[in-house]
Design a protein around this motif. Structure first.
Motif, PDB file in Angstrom:
ATOM      1  N   GLN A  62      42.386 -35.995 -21.248  1.00 11.44           N
ATOM      2  CA  GLN A  62      41.229 -36.300 -20.300  1.00 11.44           C
ATOM      3  C   GLN A  62      40.787 -34.955 -19.343  1.00 11.44           C
ATOM      4  O   GLN A  62      39.650 -34.857 -19.487  1.00 11.44           O
ATOM      5  CB  GLN A  62      41.514 -37.367 -19.820  1.00 11.44           C
ATOM      6  CG  GLN A  62      41.648 -38.672 -20.210  1.00 11.44           C
ATOM      7  CD  GLN A  62      42.340 -39.839 -19.332  1.00 11.44           C
ATOM      8  OE1 GLN A  62      42.413 -39.800 -18.300  1.00 11.44           O
ATOM      9  NE2 GLN A  62      42.667 -41.030 -20.047  1.00 11.44           N
ATOM     10  N   LYS A 100      39.079 -32.360 -21.926  1.00 16.01           N
ATOM     11  CA  LYS A 100      37.689 -32.660 -22.166  1.00 16.01           C
ATOM     12  C   LYS A 100      37.010 -32.392 -20.822  1.00 16.01           C
ATOM     13  O   LYS A 100      35.731 -31.864 -21.403  1.00 16.01           O
ATOM     14  CB  LYS A 100      37.911 -34.041 -22.579  1.00 16.01           C
ATOM     15  CG  LYS A 100      38.575 -34.522 -23.944  1.00 16.01           C
ATOM     16  CD  LYS A 100      38.243 -36.058 -24.365  1.00 16.01           C
ATOM     17  CE  LYS A 100      38.684 -36.117 -25.562  1.00 16.01           C
ATOM     18  NZ  LYS A 100      38.757 -37.849 -25.548  1.00 16.01           N
ATOM     19  N   LYS A 105      32.980 -26.328 -25.355  1.00 21.12           N
ATOM     20  CA  LYS A 105      33.543 -27.768 -25.443  1.00 21.12           C
ATOM     21  C   LYS A 105      33.213 -28.177 -26.813  1.00 21.12           C
ATOM     22  O   LYS A 105      34.068 -29.129 -27.511  1.00 21.12           O
ATOM     23  CB  LYS A 105      33.077 -28.549 -24.509  1.00 21.12           C
ATOM     24  CG  LYS A 105      33.430 -28.323 -23.054  1.00 21.12           C
ATOM     25  CD  LYS A 105      32.818 -29.174 -22.186  1.00 21.12           C
ATOM     26  CE  LYS A 105      33.073 -29.027 -20.658  1.00 21.12           C
ATOM     27  NZ  LYS A 105      32.551 -29.768 -19.727  1.00 21.12           N
ATOM     28  N   PHE A 147      39.631 -33.036 -29.244  1.00 20.96           N
ATOM     29  CA  PHE A 147      40.861 -33.596 -28.724  1.00 20.96           C
ATOM     30  C   PHE A 147      41.265 -34.871 -29.567  1.00 20.96           C
ATOM     31  O   PHE A 147      40.790 -35.738 -29.627  1.00 20.96           O
ATOM     32  CB  PHE A 147      40.792 -33.591 -27.339  1.00 20.96           C
ATOM     33  CG  PHE A 147      40.475 -32.368 -26.545  1.00 20.96           C
ATOM     34  CD1 PHE A 147      41.651 -31.500 -26.547  1.00 20.96           C
ATOM     35  CD2 PHE A 147      39.372 -31.819 -26.313  1.00 20.96           C
ATOM     36  CE1 PHE A 147      41.655 -30.285 -25.710  1.00 20.96           C
ATOM     37  CE2 PHE A 147      39.012 -30.587 -25.507  1.00 20.96           C
ATOM     38  CZ  PHE A 147      40.269 -29.983 -25.313  1.00 20.96           C
TER      39      PHE A 147
END
Length: 272
Positions: free
Chosen positions: A151, A154, A190, A195
């Motif tokens: 988390q 990200k 990103k 992920f």
């Protein structure tokens, strides 16, 4: 020196073995391959924090209390990393390995950051792909056991400490400065990273991978777990694929796994 001499627990030894078995069975989290003096010390600290007297009582509450389990998972995983850790190795990767992978595999290139922690490593891969003008659809698979660090990864927000090895020109190209001590990875970097939660000791691996980086992760595993992990990494690589390990890690039986050393801490698969 055996592990018992490294740490002596105030709790029952047989019950500790029972706890590990039940955590593996109930939560699909196998801690038995990690160095046990580290694992047990951390579990005992959590138990003392809440005045538990036995592993069995603690386990029963772990099953019922999500917050207790989340804290357990957070404390039992190691998450210390930075961008371009050991810069000379990333330089070698950029100059000697990634160009060949991009040439040979093209848009089908598969790159895996295993045990990615808070994201600095897979984002470093993504930055190198941008620097090499790799096609946008080449992604970095980034996996970790800990859903909380995923988390955080990200979000892509980092302190100055994580940025210590990032050259100024790359900071300007790939990060947004939030304040004097905080940076955010830009959205197109990103977008290069996917992920996923994954347990290296229990879950299946991808196949035909071009590049696996697993750095400063296996130092926390015992010898049997290390050997199994390296065997599985070798099996996951395609022929010619490369395994990139940490600067304190060496694979002593690499020839038995069909690997060869092409540069310290880089192992290439030469045979199945």
């Amino acid at each position: 020196m055996d592990e018992k001499s490294l740490y002596s627990s105030p709790y029952d030894d047989e019950e500790y073995v029972w706890l590990l078995d039940n955590i593996s069975r109930h939560f699909q989290l196998d801690l038995r391959g990690y160095k046990q003096h580290r694992v047990r010390r951390r579990i005992d600290m959590l138990m003392r924090k809440y005045s538990y007297k036995s592993y069995k009582t603690y386990f029963e509450d772990l099953k019922k209390n999500d917050k207790l389990w989340d804290e357990f998972l957070d404390k039992l995983t190691i998450n210390v990393t930075e961008f371009f850790r050991n810069p000379e190795k990333w330089n070698y990767l950029k100059k000697n390995i990634l160009p060949r992978i991009l040439k040979e595999s093209g848009t089908k290139a598969k790159i895996w950051s295993a045990g990615c922690s808070t994201g600095e490593e897979p984002y470093t891969h993504a930055i190198l792909l941008e620097e090499l003008k790799a096609p946008k659809n080449i992604k970095v698979l980034a996996t970790d056991l800990d859903k909380f660090v995923i988390q955080k990864a990200k979000r892509g927000i980092y302190s100055e400490r994580s940025m210590v090895n990032v050259p100024e020109e790359l900071k300007k190209k790939y990060f947004r400065k939030i304040d004097n001590e905080t940076y955010e990875v830009l959205s197109f970097i990103k977008a290069r990273v996917v992920f996923k939660q994954h347990n290296l000791l229990m879950d299946p691996f991808e196949k035909d991978v071009d590049l696996i980086s697993c750095r400063n992760v296996v130092i926390y595993f015992d010898m049997d777990a290390k050997n199994n992990l390296y065997k599985n990494f070798a099996a996951a690589l395609k022929k010619g694929g490369v395994l990139f390990v940490g600067s304190t890690e060496r694979i002593f039986n690499y020839r038995n796994l069909g690997l060869e050393v092409i540069e310290p801490f880089f192992y290439q698969k030469v045979s199945d």
